[in-house]
Design an enzyme around this catalytic site. Sequence first.
Site, short mmCIF file in Angstrom:
data_model
loop_
_atom_site.label_atom_id
_atom_site.label_comp_id
_atom_site.label_asym_id
_atom_site.label_seq_id
_atom_site.Cartn_x
_atom_site.Cartn_y
_atom_site.Cartn_z
N GLU A 47 93.38 -23.13 45.62
CA GLU A 47 93.12 -23.75 46.93
C GLU A 47 93.97 -23.03 47.98
OE1 GLU A 47 95.04 -27.58 47.24
OE2 GLU A 47 93.75 -28.23 48.90
N ASN A 111 88.75 -27.73 54.40
CA ASN A 111 89.48 -27.12 53.29
C ASN A 111 88.37 -26.65 52.34
OD1 ASN A 111 90.99 -26.50 51.06
ND2 ASN A 111 92.38 -28.27 51.26
N LYS A 128 86.09 -29.64 50.84
CA LYS A 128 86.84 -30.68 50.13
C LYS A 128 86.49 -32.07 50.65
CE LYS A 128 91.68 -31.66 48.82
NZ LYS A 128 93.07 -31.10 48.95
N GLU A 147 96.63 -33.37 55.43
CA GLU A 147 95.24 -32.90 55.24
C GLU A 147 94.25 -33.78 56.01
OE1 GLU A 147 95.70 -31.69 50.65
OE2 GLU A 147 93.84 -31.09 51.61
N CYS A 172 91.58 -29.56 44.47
CA CYS A 172 92.84 -30.29 44.35
C CYS A 172 92.70 -31.80 44.14
CB CYS A 172 93.71 -29.98 45.55
SG CYS A 172 95.44 -30.19 45.14
N ASN A 197 96.91 -27.11 45.13
CA ASN A 197 98.30 -26.92 45.58
C ASN A 197 98.92 -28.31 45.44
OD1 ASN A 197 98.26 -24.62 48.44
ND2 ASN A 197 97.05 -24.56 46.61
N1 ING Z 1 97.37 -32.10 46.69
C1 ING Z 1 97.69 -33.19 45.94
C2 ING Z 1 96.83 -33.46 44.70
O1 ING Z 1 96.07 -34.40 44.67
C3 ING Z 1 99.25 -34.85 46.15
C4 ING Z 1 97.92 -34.45 46.70
C5 ING Z 1 100.36 -34.60 46.91
C6 ING Z 1 99.38 -35.34 44.85
C7 ING Z 1 101.61 -34.91 46.41
C8 ING Z 1 100.62 -35.64 44.35
C9 ING Z 1 101.76 -35.42 45.12
O2 ING Z 1 97.03 -32.72 43.74
C10 ING Z 1 96.23 -31.73 47.34
N2 ING Z 1 96.31 -30.62 48.07
O3 ING Z 1 95.20 -32.39 47.27
#
Ligand code: ING
Length: 312
Positions: A47, A111, A128, A147, A172, A197
């Site tokens: 991502e 995204n 996304k 986001e 993600c 990420n």
């Molecule tokens: N990142 C995360 C995910 O779902 C997240 C959101 C942030 C999860 C912090 C856990 C901790 O893997 C993205 N970019 O969606």
Amino acid sequence: MPRVVTVAAAQLGPIQRADTRAQVVERLISHLRTAAAMGCDLVVFPELALTTFFPRWYFEDEAELDRFYEAEMPGPATRPLFDEAKRLGLAFHLGYAELARDDAGRARRYNTAILVDKSGQIALRYHKVHLPGHREHEPWRKFQHLEKRYFEPGDGFPVARALGGIFGAAICNDRRWSETYRVLGLQGVEMVLIGYNTPIHNPPAPEHDVLSGFHNHLVMQAGAYQNGTWVVGVAKAGVEEGCELLGQSCVIAPSGEIVARCATQGDELAVARCDLDACASYKRTLFNFAVHRQPHAYGMIVERKGAEPPPE
Ligand code: ING
């Protein structure tokens, strides 16, 4: 003739804010060349693979924010990546921040993930759907996760025919929602490409941090098995601007088994020969949707957004 696609999960280590697109594209091209030498057909990048994970900061200046987006794909910075992939006879998946314009010329920010086939054509473009985090600046957090502020949600989960099979993409946070895989599964998907990420630390729920690796594989393995599809999960990993991102990139078979995975937090390839026909033994039996699903009982999944417990 088995439909085997040799896939490289092309994990990236951190991309720092000062890293230029040219420097990042060089790392991507290096992955392409290694994957080609290993006989791969498809290279899956993470991502937002062209920049640092910029939603960790609150930007007031729109011009500064726009610098993290691509207004063209391919554009001047990414054309070398497309050219090298075509020269090497590789298909690839790339995640990036897309700045699109609608018919009225208004900016639309997504995204985005694309699948580029071996002829260099964009066979699939995905926006996304599940945007995690928050919309307003929340200074109490060690780092932001904006986001919901910087992107609009996509409106569906498309699939495309490529490389002799049926491919879909998710990004993600999408991988944590079972609806993602099921909508793709209902279109016969045979391989789901997922860049991520994922910070190890989640400010609203620090008690989950110790389980971030377990939850990462849990949701992708379940999605693969319950829909009889391959899943390729690819991280941008390591410490990016002080924020530690989870690695654990992997290739998961329709059985739910992890058949290849990365072991570092840096630029690393995990390669697997994926027989798309391996999906059949699940799609035709246990998860033969047409025979076993009962949509009349599932209405709430679409009709309700939040949970509504019964009256006390
Ligand atoms: N990142 C995360 C995910 O779902 C997240 C959101 C942030 C999860 C912090 C856990 C901790 O893997 C993205 N970019 O969606």
